[in-house]
Scaffold this active site. Structure first.
Site, PDB file in Angstrom:
ATOM      1  CG  HIS A 154      -0.066   1.746  -9.264  1.00 33.14           C
ATOM      2  ND1 HIS A 154      -0.278   1.433  -7.937  1.00 33.14           N
ATOM      3  CD2 HIS A 154      -1.197   2.365  -9.677  1.00 33.14           C
ATOM      4  CE1 HIS A 154      -1.479   1.842  -7.578  1.00 33.14           C
ATOM      5  NE2 HIS A 154      -2.061   2.419  -8.611  1.00 33.14           N
TER       6      HIS A 154
ATOM      7  CB  ILE B 103      -6.935  -8.054   7.322  1.00 32.55           C
ATOM      8  CG1 ILE B 103      -6.370  -8.248   8.737  1.00 32.55           C
ATOM      9  CG2 ILE B 103      -6.707  -9.290   6.479  1.00 32.55           C
ATOM     10  CD1 ILE B 103      -4.906  -8.523   8.816  1.00 32.55           C
ATOM     11  CB  SER B 104      -7.705  -4.502   3.051  1.00 33.22           C
ATOM     12  OG  SER B 104      -7.533  -3.264   3.693  1.00 33.22           O
TER      13      SER B 104
ATOM     14  CG  ASP C  31      -2.089   0.908   1.099  1.00 31.98           C
ATOM     15  OD1 ASP C  31      -2.302   1.448  -0.015  1.00 31.98           O
ATOM     16  OD2 ASP C  31      -2.806   1.104   2.088  1.00 31.98           O
ATOM     17  N   GLY C  32       0.337   2.318  -0.589  1.00 33.78           N
ATOM     18  CA  GLY C  32       1.001   3.618  -0.525  1.00 33.78           C
ATOM     19  C   GLY C  32       1.571   4.109  -1.842  1.00 33.78           C
TER      20      GLY C  32
ATOM     21  CG  LEU D  44       9.801 -16.876  -3.876  1.00 37.81           C
ATOM     22  CD1 LEU D  44       9.753 -16.927  -2.347  1.00 37.81           C
ATOM     23  CD2 LEU D  44      10.109 -15.438  -4.329  1.00 37.81           C
TER      24      LEU D  44
ATOM     25  CD1 TRP E 241     -13.017  -5.787  -9.312  1.00 41.83           C
ATOM     26  CD2 TRP E 241     -12.299  -5.042 -11.298  1.00 41.83           C
ATOM     27  NE1 TRP E 241     -12.407  -6.830  -9.965  1.00 41.83           N
ATOM     28  CE2 TRP E 241     -11.957  -6.407 -11.197  1.00 41.83           C
ATOM     29  CE3 TRP E 241     -11.938  -4.363 -12.468  1.00 41.83           C
ATOM     30  CZ2 TRP E 241     -11.281  -7.098 -12.206  1.00 41.83           C
ATOM     31  CZ3 TRP E 241     -11.277  -5.056 -13.474  1.00 41.83           C
ATOM     32  CH2 TRP E 241     -10.959  -6.400 -13.334  1.00 41.83           C
TER      33      TRP E 241
HETATM   34  C1  FPP Z   1      -1.964   0.026  -3.388  1.00 41.87           C
HETATM   35  O1  FPP Z   1      -1.482   1.356  -3.323  1.00 41.87           O
HETATM   36  C2  FPP Z   1      -1.406  -0.662  -4.554  1.00 41.87           C
HETATM   37  C3  FPP Z   1      -2.121  -1.310  -5.541  1.00 41.87           C
HETATM   38  C4  FPP Z   1      -3.590  -1.415  -5.534  1.00 41.87           C
HETATM   39  C5  FPP Z   1      -1.450  -1.923  -6.710  1.00 41.87           C
HETATM   40  C6  FPP Z   1      -0.203  -2.662  -6.420  1.00 41.87           C
HETATM   41  C7  FPP Z   1       0.519  -2.969  -7.681  1.00 41.87           C
HETATM   42  C8  FPP Z   1       1.861  -2.948  -7.839  1.00 41.87           C
HETATM   43  C9  FPP Z   1       2.823  -2.678  -6.755  1.00 41.87           C
HETATM   44  C10 FPP Z   1       2.466  -3.227  -9.160  1.00 41.87           C
HETATM   45  C11 FPP Z   1       2.242  -4.583  -9.704  1.00 41.87           C
HETATM   46  C12 FPP Z   1       2.644  -5.706  -8.871  1.00 41.87           C
HETATM   47  C13 FPP Z   1       2.473  -7.016  -9.181  1.00 41.87           C
HETATM   48  C14 FPP Z   1       3.005  -8.033  -8.271  1.00 41.87           C
HETATM   49  C15 FPP Z   1       1.768  -7.484 -10.393  1.00 41.87           C
HETATM   50  P1  FPP Z   1      -2.554   2.548  -3.421  1.00 41.87           P
HETATM   51  O2  FPP Z   1      -2.771   2.869  -4.846  1.00 41.87           O
HETATM   52  O3  FPP Z   1      -3.780   2.168  -2.656  1.00 41.87           O
HETATM   53  O4  FPP Z   1      -1.788   3.710  -2.703  1.00 41.87           O
HETATM   54  P2  FPP Z   1      -2.456   4.870  -1.793  1.00 41.87           P
HETATM   55  O5  FPP Z   1      -3.013   4.192  -0.582  1.00 41.87           O
HETATM   56  O6  FPP Z   1      -1.284   5.735  -1.468  1.00 41.87           O
HETATM   57  O7  FPP Z   1      -3.487   5.552  -2.637  1.00 41.87           O
END
Ligand code: FPP
Length: 264
Positions: A53, A211-212, A36-37, A147, A85
Site C-alpha cells: 500500500h 467491477i467490484s 489492485d495488487g 484536475l 472492512w
Molecule cells: C488493493 O490492493 C488496494 C487497496 C485496498 C488500497 C489502496 C490504497 C492505496 C494505493 C494507498 C492510498 C491511496 C489513496 C488515494 C488514499 P490489495 O491489497 O487488494 O492487493 P492484493 O489483491 O494483491 O491483495
C-alpha cells in the site's frame, strides 16, 4: 456538446436507456481506477502487505501528476471499498492511518497544483479526525480549476444508488406516489459525482476482471481496461498503454460503425 437522447424509429420516438451520447475525444475526460495488487506486490518481495500500500502511494502520485499534465479533467480512485472492512483489523487500521497521514502531508501540494480534491463514500464510518481532515481538504481545494481528483473511500456502487434513491425521495416526495414519472435524470442528480461526466476509461490493475461494486451506474458505457500489472508497478508507461488501448476503441453508444462514419 451532447447528442440527443431519443431518436425516431418507424415514426415513433424511441428513448435510449442512457440519457445522452457524449461526444468523445482521443483523451478521456474522466479516468476511474481500481488500484489492485498491492498485497501481491509486497508478498512477492517477502514484505508485509502494508508495504505494498505504501509503495502504491507512489503510483497514485505519478498518475495524479500525469493526468494533470495531460489535461485529463477527472481522476477517480477506489481507495477503500465498503467491503474492505472485512480485511484483517491490523491492515484496516494501517490503511486508515495511511489516509490520515496522506491528507496531512499531501493536501498542500495538491492545492499548489490546482487539484480539486473530493472524497466520496459513506464517511460517517471513519474516525472524527479523518472526517475533519477530509472536510478541510475539500474546503481548501474546492475552488481549484485543475484536475478533479475524487477518492472513493468506504464507497460502494450499491450504497451510492441507495443513498441517491433516498435523497431523491426526500427532496421530491411526490415521486413516490408517481413512480412512473421517475426518469434517469431525477435519480442521477443525487448520485455522488453528479456534476462530473461519466468515466470514459476504467482501469483495473492486478489481473482481476471485475467491477467490484465500484461506480455501478456511472460505468454503463465506460471502456474497460484490465491489466495484470500490480498497482505499485503501474507507472507512466503502463498508463500510456491504457490510453493507447482506449484510443483504439470504437465508442458506438448503441449505434453502428457505419453511422459513426457518416457522423464524423
Ligand atoms: C488493493 O490492493 C488496494 C487497496 C485496498 C488500497 C489502496 C490504497 C492505496 C494505493 C494507498 C492510498 C491511496 C489513496 C488515494 C488514499 P490489495 O491489497 O487488494 O492487493 P492484493 O489483491 O494483491 O491483495
Amino acid at each position: 456538446m451532447h447528442w440527443a437522447v431519443s431518436c425516431s424509429f418507424l415514426g415513433r420516438t424511441v428513448h435510449s436507456s442512457t440519457q445522452i451520447i457524449p461526444q468523445t475525444t482521443d483523451m478521456p475526460r474522466h479516468v476511474a481506477v481500481i488500484m489492485d495488487g498491492n498485497g501481491r506486490w509486497a508478498r512477492a518481495r517477502g514484505l508485509p502487505r502494508v508495504a505494498g500500500h505504501k509503495k502504491g502511494v507512489d503510483s497514485v502520485r505519478s498518475l495524479v501528476s500525469d493526468c494533470g499534465r495531460k489535461g485529463i479533467a477527472h481522476l477517480t480512485l477506489f481507495a477503500f471499498s465498503s467491503e474492505n472492512w472485512r480485511r484483517p483489523p491490523d491492515e484496516v487500521s494501517w490503511l486508515m492511518a495511511l489516509f490520515v497521514s496522506l491528507l496531512e502531508r499531501e493536501v498542500k501540494s495538491l492545492h499548489r497544483n490546482k487539484v480539486r480534491l473530493r472524497v466520496i463514500g459513506d464517511l460517517k464510518a471513519f474516525e472524527p479526525k479523518l472526517q475533519d481532515l477530509i472536510h478541510d481538504a475539500e474546503a481548501l481545494t474546492s475552488q481549484n480549476q485543475g484536475l478533479n481528483l475524487t477518492i472513493a473511500a468506504n464507497y460502494g456502487g450499491r450504497w451510492d444508488l441507495l443513498q441517491a434513491m433516498q435523497a431523491m425521495l426526500a427532496s421530491k416526495p411526490h415521486l413516490a406516489l408517481h413512480p412512473q414519472h421517475i426518469g434517469e435524470a431525477d435519480l442521477s442528480a443525487f448520485l455522488t459525482m453528479a456534476d462530473a461526466p461519466e468515466p470514459d476509461l476504467f482501469i483495473r490493475t492486478g489481473g482481476e476482471q471485475r467491477i467490484s461494486n465500484f461506480l455501478l451506474w456511472h460505468l454503463a458505457y465506460t471502456e474497460l481496461y484490465f491489466t495484470d500489472t500490480l498497482w505499485p508497478d503501474f507507472d507512466e508507461a503502463a498508463f500510456a498503454c491504457a490510453l493507447h488501448s482506449y484510443r483504439a476503441r470504437e465508442r458506438r453508444f448503441g449505434r453502428t460503425s457505419e453511422q459513426l462514419r457518416v457522423e464524423s
